[in-house]
Design a protein around this motif. Structure first.
Motif, PDB file in Angstrom:
ATOM      1  N   ALA A   1      30.808  30.504  31.271  1.00 53.44           N
ATOM      2  CA  ALA A   1      29.360  30.471  31.479  1.00 53.44           C
ATOM      3  C   ALA A   1      28.660  31.302  30.417  1.00 53.44           C
ATOM      4  O   ALA A   1      27.600  30.923  29.902  1.00 53.44           O
ATOM      5  N   GLU A   2      29.270  32.439  30.061  1.00 54.40           N
ATOM      6  CA  GLU A   2      28.634  33.286  29.052  1.00 54.40           C
ATOM      7  C   GLU A   2      28.629  32.625  27.686  1.00 54.40           C
ATOM      8  O   GLU A   2      27.786  32.928  26.842  1.00 54.40           O
ATOM      9  N   ARG A   3      29.573  31.696  27.470  1.00 51.77           N
ATOM     10  CA  ARG A   3      29.557  30.952  26.209  1.00 51.77           C
ATOM     11  C   ARG A   3      28.585  29.771  26.279  1.00 51.77           C
ATOM     12  O   ARG A   3      28.546  28.969  25.360  1.00 51.77           O
TER      13      ARG A   3
ATOM     14  N   ILE B   1      41.248  33.719  36.922  1.00 51.64           N
ATOM     15  CA  ILE B   1      40.496  32.462  36.792  1.00 51.64           C
ATOM     16  C   ILE B   1      39.002  32.719  36.934  1.00 51.64           C
ATOM     17  O   ILE B   1      38.188  32.159  36.204  1.00 51.64           O
ATOM     18  N   ARG B   2      38.643  33.626  37.844  1.00 54.12           N
ATOM     19  CA  ARG B   2      37.211  33.956  37.990  1.00 54.12           C
ATOM     20  C   ARG B   2      36.664  34.542  36.693  1.00 54.12           C
ATOM     21  O   ARG B   2      35.559  34.187  36.255  1.00 54.12           O
ATOM     22  N   THR B   3      37.452  35.427  36.093  1.00 53.32           N
ATOM     23  CA  THR B   3      37.006  36.013  34.822  1.00 53.32           C
ATOM     24  C   THR B   3      36.783  34.929  33.771  1.00 53.32           C
ATOM     25  O   THR B   3      35.818  34.958  33.007  1.00 53.32           O
ATOM     26  N   GLN B   4      37.680  33.956  33.743  1.00 54.77           N
ATOM     27  CA  GLN B   4      37.555  32.883  32.752  1.00 54.77           C
ATOM     28  C   GLN B   4      36.334  32.007  33.022  1.00 54.77           C
ATOM     29  O   GLN B   4      35.701  31.512  32.100  1.00 54.77           O
ATOM     30  N   ILE B   5      36.030  31.785  34.306  1.00 49.98           N
ATOM     31  CA  ILE B   5      34.837  30.990  34.636  1.00 49.98           C
ATOM     32  C   ILE B   5      33.586  31.711  34.136  1.00 49.98           C
ATOM     33  O   ILE B   5      32.688  31.110  33.539  1.00 49.98           O
ATOM     34  N   ILE B   6      33.555  33.030  34.352  1.00 51.34           N
ATOM     35  CA  ILE B   6      32.397  33.804  33.884  1.00 51.34           C
ATOM     36  C   ILE B   6      32.296  33.741  32.372  1.00 51.34           C
ATOM     37  O   ILE B   6      31.216  33.528  31.796  1.00 51.34           O
ATOM     38  N   ALA B   7      33.452  33.870  31.699  1.00 53.57           N
ATOM     39  CA  ALA B   7      33.440  33.843  30.230  1.00 53.57           C
ATOM     40  C   ALA B   7      32.915  32.493  29.734  1.00 53.57           C
ATOM     41  O   ALA B   7      32.143  32.431  28.759  1.00 53.57           O
TER      42      ALA B   7
END
Lengths: 508, 309
Positions: free
Chosen positions: A451-453, A443-449
């Motif tokens: 934000a990067e979008r 889930i943390r990885t998805q939150i970062i992704a």
């Protein structure tokens, strides 16, 4: 040498649905120790404890208590007679009865045909004093805080002369202060000679409390060592089965366009958790803004105002330049707000609806799901299946009920739904609380992704390691005010946040 | 999954047999011809077409009230107004037939629609009281059922009553108001087909439309509905109106299908039985519309012979 209090020998358990929950589990728990059991959701921890407590029967292998194998007729009653008590994650208290009534339930002291209330009260007081667990025997359980209810559960077990207390993720429902207090009590109990088996996801807690740790993965013991002989990284590796990639990210200083502007937000409220005083901040595209603070210092109020659940008393708010002051949830969602709520079953989804029904919430009016006003079952289920595979949600399929999923998998599904709408502003409220390490990392990885979008993320988390590994900037709330605005960086540590969180210092 | 379903069905059947057996014991003990009585009780309903027709006749109103209860409970409201709605539906259908001078070809359908529209109030009012003021719909609907009864009786007594009938009965319903019989040798009327269609539509509404989706979300978890920004009170009130409409249409159809005159002096109980039907039919899951008719029939099998005796 005396035999260990509990010994598991080659315990096997396969459920009727074919899941092999336990595969040759072998280890011992020594009397007078605090023994931690770590593992992901579904690693077999709970099944093993249920076998010990007599709620499940192993297919083969044996469980020895004091060196004697338990028989096939092992039951919770027999376990209790052997001095084993268990505090489940979900409490088994009768809400309408008092503390004393709950504790003596099933073996009430009697006076003729009547319950001897005075004796019950005295017994509860005696036990409470002996173990330093202060409770009011006459309080009604329904009116107690979660932490106090847990204390009652522990007392209920202790009042039955237990030698071994099993605690299944006891801190999942507690605030940090309550956790600290619980640990203090548990250390005291151990000093009294009690043996404790402690199931937890949180390595920090395991280290703080346990002397010995056993790691389970996919039903096998993959690690078993004294706590001093094993590092946190090693435990994490054993739990995950591979190197943990900490979701650290490079802090961004180049800011995107402004997404959310909140000015002078105030909400006088009865509960401290809802109270806000003059809160102002700006959030930019691509930025993750962390909100730290001891629980109950205004985080709940901030989330409920920004997600449109409550109307603030005064202030201003704009989202992408549009005035969103006092908009309700539906309007905010249309304006680009997404919300990953802290309580996944109270707000995030409906346990009694299917995975597919939970997956399409908010998107259920989209023409992509069928010709108006119909919803095409096939399209809905295909949509859900996409989310299930993209987010690796472990479930029997789109028709499984949400309530049949583990916490981590339910949270992944809810995150998939909220993130699929590509919100311009995401409010992530305790996104990984109480879920296993692998799901949390995902889930943390998805939150970062996200934000990067280009999404702006407001991350509220009591887990400071999580906050510091994700956030670009950190706000600290204390008493409903912003006590500090800090740039994240290598020098910002949980210890550095402490004085602001406790109200000792401000830097706003 | 399948095994548990089979087990559940077997258990239900075993329970049914046990209940029938318990009921039969005292009957057998007091009757002079126990074998004949038991035979009549168990197989009488299936003996000939007329008796089979009785089952369908008895099941028809329950399809409507069962549907109503199933809809209303799905959004999490324990609204028991189906009873009052059913009664009012019958009263106002009769009112439309006797007082509005409708042209013959449209008399029957217009009367049903009018009865359904007015009668739906029996469920709408508790729903609105709940949504607006937080009043318990369980209590208010129970009490309002009696308000519906006496309001209805007032209309019957002062506007529809035939002074020559010798009891509190309405004037005779004209032939154009009656629903056609569809099975010769029985009193099974067109209403049973309408009922089946209504149940199927109810299933489609709940499980295949966007509105039904919102209704199920509101019923399953209001917190989740709020999180999604759904208009909870509007959704709940709409479904109460639909439920009331279905129950009241059932009342109108019952009167126009089965009676020569409006003759209810008390609440006929179709709403309560609808509650039982909805629960038996697995209101809290599954495709309830599919189960509705057979289970309604089942209830009729169990109760009708007793009523005949």
């Amino acid at each position: 040498m005396t035999p260990p209090l509990v010994a598991f020998r080659d315990v096997e358990k396969t459920f009727p649905n074919g899941v092999r929950a336990l595969r040759g589990v072998t280890f011992v728990v020594r009397a007078g120790t605090c023994h931690a059991i770590c593992g992901e959701n579904g690693a077999g921890k709970s099944t093993l404890m249920k076998c010990l407590f007599g709620l499940e029967t192993p297919d083969s292998g044996s469980i020895l208590i004091d060196g004697r194998a338990v028989g096939p007729d092992h039951s919770p009653r027999a376990a209790a007679a052997a001095g084993i008590g268990m505090v489940h994650q979900h409490f088994s208290l009768v809400a309408s009865l008092t503390v004393a009534e709950n504790i003596v339930l099933g073996r009430e002291p009697t006076h003729g045909p009547l319950i001897d209330r005075a004796a019950a009260r005295a017994e509860v007081r005696r036990t409470a004093t002996r173990f330093q667990l202060a409770v009011d025997p006459d309080a009604q359980v329904a009116g107690l805080s979660v932490a106090a209810q847990q204390k009652v559960e522990i007392l209920k077990a202790l009042a039955r002369d237990v030698r071994l207390l099993i605690l299944d993720e006891p801190t999942a429902v507690l605030t940090p202060q309550e956790t600290a207090e619980l640990f203090e009590r548990l250390r005291h109990l151990r000093a009294e000679g009690l043996t404790i088996i402690f199931i937890s996801h949180k390595l920090r807690e395991v280290r703080a409390l346990a002397e010995h740790v056993t790691v389970l993965r996919e039903g096998r013991v993959v690690g078993d060592a004294p706590i001093g002989a094993i590092s946190d990284d090693a435990i994490a590796r054993l739990v995950m089965g591979r190197e943990v990639r900490a979701a650290r990210r490079e802090v961004r200083h180049a800011l995107g366009p402004e997404v959310l502007r909140v000015a002078a937000l105030s909400m006088p409220a009865a509960a401290a958790a809802d109270r806000l005083v003059d809160v102002s901040f700006v959030l930019h595209a691509g930025e993750i803004l962390g909100v730290a603070g001891v629980e109950g210092n205004g985080q709940r109020g901030l989330v409920s105002v920004l997600s449109g659940l409550t109307r603030p008393a005064s202030g201003q708010a704009s989202l992408l330049g549009r005035d969103v002051w006092r908009m309700d949830t539906a309007a905010l969602r249309r304006a680009g707000m997404g919300h990953l709520p802290a309580d996944r079953f109270a707000q995030g989804g409906a346990r009694t609806l299917s995975v597919a029904d939970n997956a399409i919430g908010g998107e259920h009016r989209s023409p992509a799901l069928g010709r108006w006003p119909l919803l095409s079952r096939w399209r809905v289920e295909r949509r859900a299946a996409t989310m299930v595979s993209a987010y690796d949600v472990r479930c029997r399929g789109p028709r499984a009920l949400l309530g049949s999923l583990s916490g981590g998998n339910a949270q992944k599904l809810i995150a998939a739904r909220e993130f699929a709408a590509e919100p311009k502003l995401l409010i992530a409220d305790e996104p990984t609380r109480g879920i296993d390490i692998r799901a949390a990392a995902f889930i943390r990885t998805q939150i970062i992704a996200l934000a990067e979008r280009g999404s702006a993320v407001l991350l509220i988390s009591a887990d400071l390691d999580e906050l510091l590994s994700l956030a670009d900037r950190v706000l600290v709330l204390f008493g409903g005010r912003i006590a500090a605005r800090l740039e994240n960086g290598p020098s910002l540590t949980p210890e550095a946040l402490g004085p602001y969180m406790l109200g000792l210092r401000t830097a706003a | 999954m399948i095994r548990t379903a089979v087990l559940a069905t077997l258990l239900t059947l075993a329970l049914l047999l046990a209940v029938v057996a318990v009921v039969l014991v005292p009957i057998v003990l007091v009757l002079p011809d126990p074998r004949g009585a038991v035979g009549m009780f168990l197989f009488g309903p299936l003996a000939d077409l007329r008796h089979l027709g009785n089952i369908v006749e008895a099941a028809t109103p329950l399809m409507f009230t069962g549907l109503a209860v199933a809809l209303m409970f799905r959004v999490g409201m324990f609204n028991l107004g189906a009873e009052g709605s059913f009664f009012l539906g019958g009263v106002f259908a009769t009112f439309a037939i006797l007082r509005l001078h409708l042209p013959d070809p449209i008399m029957a359908p217009v009367a049903i629609l009018l009865g359904a529209a007015v009668g739906s109030l029996g469920c709408v009012v508790p729903g609105v009281l709940r949504a607006r003021f937080g009043a318990s719909e369980l209590v208010s609907s129970l009490m309002l059922n009696y308000a519906a009864l006496f309001a209805g009786l007032y209309v019957v007594n002062y506007m529809l009553r035939d002074p020559n009938a010798g009891a509190m009965l309405s004037y005779r319903l004209p032939a154009a108001a009656k629903l056609p019989r569809i099975l010769p040798g029985t009193r099974v009327h067109l209403g049973v087909l309408v009922g089946l269609a209504a149940c199927a539509l109810g299933g489609v509404y709940l499980f295949a439309t966007r509105w039904g989706y919102e209704a199920r979300v509101v019923g399953a978890n209001p917190g989740f509905a709020r999180h999604l920004g759904l208009p909870i009170t509007a959704v709940a009130a709409t479904v109460q109106a639909l439920g009331g409409f279905a129950a009241a249409a059932g009342g109108a159809i019952e009167v126009q299908g089965m009676y020569l005159r409006f003759s209810w002096q008390a609440l006929p109980g179709a709403g309560w039985n609808g509650l039982v039907v909805a629960i038996l039919a697995g209101l809290y899951g599954g495709d309830f519309a599919m189960d509705r008719a057979p289970l309604g029939g089942l209830r009729a099998v169990v109760t009708l012979p007793a009523a005949d005796a």
